[in-house]
Design a protein around this motif. Structure first.
Motif, PDB file in Angstrom:
ATOM      1  N   MET A   1      64.393   2.537  48.183  1.00  0.00           N
ATOM      2  CA  MET A   1      64.571   1.091  48.068  1.00  0.00           C
ATOM      3  C   MET A   1      64.853   0.458  49.431  1.00  0.00           C
ATOM      4  SD  MET A   1      66.669   0.944  44.448  1.00  0.00           S
ATOM      5  CE  MET A   1      67.119  -0.780  44.584  1.00  0.00           C
TER       6      MET A   1
ATOM      7  N   ARG B   1      63.537  -3.260  53.360  1.00  0.00           N
ATOM      8  CA  ARG B   1      63.988  -3.676  54.691  1.00  0.00           C
ATOM      9  C   ARG B   1      63.191  -3.146  55.866  1.00  0.00           C
ATOM     10  NH1 ARG B   1      66.381  -8.297  53.942  1.00  0.00           N
ATOM     11  NH2 ARG B   1      68.238  -8.221  52.632  1.00  0.00           N
TER      12      ARG B   1
ATOM     13  N   LEU C   1      76.156  -1.008  45.270  1.00  0.00           N
ATOM     14  CA  LEU C   1      75.821   0.187  46.039  1.00  0.00           C
ATOM     15  C   LEU C   1      74.880  -0.267  47.121  1.00  0.00           C
ATOM     16  CD1 LEU C   1      74.822   2.978  43.496  1.00  0.00           C
ATOM     17  CD2 LEU C   1      76.830   2.878  44.973  1.00  0.00           C
TER      18      LEU C   1
ATOM     19  N   GLN D   1      73.049   0.371  51.320  1.00  0.00           N
ATOM     20  CA  GLN D   1      72.788   1.140  52.525  1.00  0.00           C
ATOM     21  C   GLN D   1      72.614   0.180  53.678  1.00  0.00           C
ATOM     22  OE1 GLN D   1      69.947   4.487  52.272  1.00  0.00           O
ATOM     23  NE2 GLN D   1      69.085   3.304  50.612  1.00  0.00           N
TER      24      GLN D   1
ATOM     25  N   MET E   1      71.306  -0.039  57.847  1.00  0.00           N
ATOM     26  CA  MET E   1      70.717   0.633  59.001  1.00  0.00           C
ATOM     27  C   MET E   1      71.574   0.319  60.227  1.00  0.00           C
ATOM     28  SD  MET E   1      66.725  -0.260  58.051  1.00  0.00           S
ATOM     29  CE  MET E   1      65.946   0.589  59.421  1.00  0.00           C
TER      30      MET E   1
ATOM     31  N   THR F   1      70.538  -4.500  55.763  1.00  0.00           N
ATOM     32  CA  THR F   1      71.224  -3.948  54.598  1.00  0.00           C
ATOM     33  C   THR F   1      70.353  -4.067  53.363  1.00  0.00           C
ATOM     34  OG1 THR F   1      73.398  -4.524  55.458  1.00  0.00           O
ATOM     35  CG2 THR F   1      73.233  -4.232  53.098  1.00  0.00           C
ATOM     36  N   GLN F   2      70.370  -3.040  52.558  1.00  0.00           N
ATOM     37  CA  GLN F   2      69.678  -3.088  51.269  1.00  0.00           C
ATOM     38  C   GLN F   2      70.634  -2.651  50.183  1.00  0.00           C
ATOM     39  OE1 GLN F   2      66.393  -4.065  50.386  1.00  0.00           O
ATOM     40  NE2 GLN F   2      67.382  -3.935  48.389  1.00  0.00           N
ATOM     41  N   MET F   3      70.820  -3.521  49.210  1.00  0.00           N
ATOM     42  CA  MET F   3      71.600  -3.138  48.056  1.00  0.00           C
ATOM     43  C   MET F   3      70.703  -2.283  47.171  1.00  0.00           C
ATOM     44  SD  MET F   3      73.632  -5.706  45.540  1.00  0.00           S
ATOM     45  CE  MET F   3      74.247  -6.798  46.804  1.00  0.00           C
ATOM     46  N   VAL F   4      71.227  -1.155  46.697  1.00  0.00           N
ATOM     47  CA  VAL F   4      70.386  -0.250  45.898  1.00  0.00           C
ATOM     48  C   VAL F   4      70.861  -0.146  44.466  1.00  0.00           C
ATOM     49  CG1 VAL F   4      69.671   1.080  47.890  1.00  0.00           C
ATOM     50  CG2 VAL F   4      71.692   1.785  46.627  1.00  0.00           C
ATOM     51  N   GLY F   5      71.905  -0.867  44.156  1.00  0.00           N
ATOM     52  CA  GLY F   5      72.354  -0.864  42.774  1.00  0.00           C
ATOM     53  C   GLY F   5      73.444  -1.880  42.584  1.00  0.00           C
TER      54      GLY F   5
ATOM     55  N   ARG G   1      79.433  11.177  41.112  1.00  0.00           N
ATOM     56  CA  ARG G   1      78.610  12.211  40.545  1.00  0.00           C
ATOM     57  C   ARG G   1      79.323  13.533  40.542  1.00  0.00           C
ATOM     58  NH1 ARG G   1      73.615  10.501  43.047  1.00  0.00           N
ATOM     59  NH2 ARG G   1      74.208   9.034  41.442  1.00  0.00           N
TER      60      ARG G   1
ATOM     61  N   ARG H   1      79.063  16.586  43.245  1.00  0.00           N
ATOM     62  CA  ARG H   1      78.764  16.138  44.596  1.00  0.00           C
ATOM     63  C   ARG H   1      80.079  15.726  45.257  1.00  0.00           C
ATOM     64  NH1 ARG H   1      73.562  14.621  45.000  1.00  0.00           N
ATOM     65  NH2 ARG H   1      73.255  15.642  43.004  1.00  0.00           N
TER      66      ARG H   1
ATOM     67  N   PRO I   1      77.001   9.002  48.513  1.00  0.00           N
ATOM     68  CA  PRO I   1      75.731   8.841  49.197  1.00  0.00           C
ATOM     69  C   PRO I   1      75.516   7.423  49.710  1.00  0.00           C
ATOM     70  CG  PRO I   1      75.392   8.967  46.805  1.00  0.00           C
ATOM     71  CD  PRO I   1      76.846   9.074  47.047  1.00  0.00           C
ATOM     72  N   PHE I   2      76.226   6.439  49.144  1.00  0.00           N
ATOM     73  CA  PHE I   2      76.020   5.048  49.552  1.00  0.00           C
ATOM     74  C   PHE I   2      77.365   4.325  49.647  1.00  0.00           C
ATOM     75  CE2 PHE I   2      72.347   6.343  46.924  1.00  0.00           C
ATOM     76  CZ  PHE I   2      71.378   6.320  47.914  1.00  0.00           C
TER      77      PHE I   2
ATOM     78  N   TYR J   1      70.050  -7.691  47.821  1.00  0.00           N
ATOM     79  CA  TYR J   1      69.524  -6.978  46.667  1.00  0.00           C
ATOM     80  C   TYR J   1      68.007  -7.091  46.608  1.00  0.00           C
ATOM     81  CZ  TYR J   1      69.868  -4.966  41.938  1.00  0.00           C
ATOM     82  OH  TYR J   1      69.771  -4.152  40.836  1.00  0.00           O
TER      83      TYR J   1
END
Lengths: 246, 246
Positions: free
Chosen positions: A146, A151, B68, B70, B72, B77-81, B91, B94, B98-99, B195
């Motif tokens: 994603m 991005r 959630l 990420q 760079m 920025t990218q919202m992934v959830g 999880r 784990r 991860p984010f 998002y």
DNA sequence: AGGTCAACTTGATCCTGATCAAGGAAGCGC
DNA sequence: GCGCTTCCTTGATCAGGATCAAGTTGACCT
């Protein structure tokens, strides 16, 4: 993809599948899996499932590549997953396919009738646990993608895809990715575009641009040589370490 | 989100969480969950976890919204959830996040220490099965969102987000989405942009455009009224039925 | 009331990637 | 060889969204 060692001879003719789901499992589970499995093969381009289809089996990719994708009414297509050998198709507990599954290259999958597989899952919790682990991995991959879709620039997108393909190709032949490695591009320019949310022209142009700046070398149209892996990863925009695992 | 009815009084003070994971479970499982849980609250904007952090708990959202995302190195920025009440964080199996997880609004989560939760999972297969089901749902959602990010126009993206928020808002108060419904926008323009893979200016412009064409009515800046739900869904580019479930 | 700040809106301009269009290269059957 | 098809490349132009730059609104504080 899957770190667990498992002697493939014990698994009969479908080693990868068993390694994926039955890691560390006892041999009677293996035998029960043997009883309910069968193979299917598809030629490049053939559909395996359409979104909405009844799924009477779950499967794992043995050889070749399949894609998961969605198409809008007006024809816009987005690939939402790339299924390489050892990846899992289908979902226990669900009756219909949520996305189109298409053979990208010639494809062999190993199928298990869903009902018996589900029964096996309830009687053998380890299989369910392994499946949960795999699904969580896929979810992470989808979320990482994603970022790529939302991005990254066209050039970064191409570099990201190439670096993933390079790494997965290396891991399939059990090598560490290294400088000077070369691999076959299993996707057409159009399939790459569908995966990256671009047009095929942009894909072609950006590949040419990466070639011109020496990050990759093309041998023919489908073979890629990566003289300096770090240079390629630089182009993805990711930080060195983390990195996409797809 | 979760269709399973479960009398909330039986679950003590954390009904949603238990409904999500323990649906149909027996009362002794509930009691064991009660023993290992605790609550945390965060103010809007506060981080819950950074990517790479050690996670010593899993949790579920009780109230408010978390994201959630990420980022760079250069700040993209990218919202992934988007995590709404009843959604699961973390999880089993784990150790690191991860984010990034950030409280978008004021947030209450119900946490379970990871070790005991994992122990409970192995001793109670039903919990694992339910978690697999939830994870598969999330995976489907993530993949549907990839179509939004990769192929939709800015206007379609906004319409998609609004129609999701409308539907989830309705389902949280156990109503069918209907014409004339209105709901609070829980996200800033910037969060929406993150998002949707857009800039905040584009978000603002497209919201204005949808307002101008009468698809939505704004009451203040954060309250949206949808006079004709079908008109909104039309703007998403999706076909009527299928529809995003997020 | 006035001041301050964050969130939002709107305008002007630029640039990346889409679109339209033409042509090249490789494979394949005849 | 030739035609045919599929895949790919490259060029010219266009447009959707990004970027840069002011303003506006409203909430909150004193």
């Amino acid at each position: 993809m899957n770190e667990i060692a498992f002697d493939s001879r014990e698994c009969g003719s479908c080693p990868i599948r068993h390694r994926a789901v039955c890691a560390r499992c006892e041999s009677d589970e293996l035998e029960r899996l043997e009883e309910i499995k069968f193979y299917r093969t598809y030629e490049a381009g053939q559909p395996v499932l359409w979104a909405g289809d009844q799924m009477e089996f779950v499967a794992s990719v043995v050889q070749g590549i399949a894609s998961l994708s969605q198409t809008m009414e007006d024809g816009r297509t987005q690939m939402v997953g790339l299924l390489l050998p050892s990846d899992f198709i289908g979902r226990p507990g669900r009756d219909f396919a949520p996305f189109d599954v298409v053979a990208v290259s010639d494809l062999t999958i190993c199928c298990f009738r869903k009902k018996p597989f589900e029964a096996l899952m309830t009687s053998t919790p380890r299989i369910g646990a392994r499946l949960l682990e795999m699904t969580l991995d896929e979810l992470d991959s989808a979320r990482e993608w994603m970022l790529v879709l939302g991005r990254k620039t066209a050039r970064e997108k191409i570099a990201s895809l190439l670096s993933i393909l390079a790494r997965r190709d290396a891991s399939l032949r059990k090598q560490a990715p290294r400088d000077g490695m070369s691999f076959e591009l299993p996707l057409t320019r159009e399939a790459m575009a569908d995966y990256l949310g671009l047009t095929l022209e942009t894909v072609s142009r950006q590949i040419s641009a990466l070639k011109k700046s020496g990050v990759i070398v093309l041998e023919g149209k489908r073979k890629v040589l990566v003289p300096d892996l770090e240079a390629l990863i630089d182009e993805t925009g990711d930080d060195m370490d983390g990195g996409l695992i797809v």
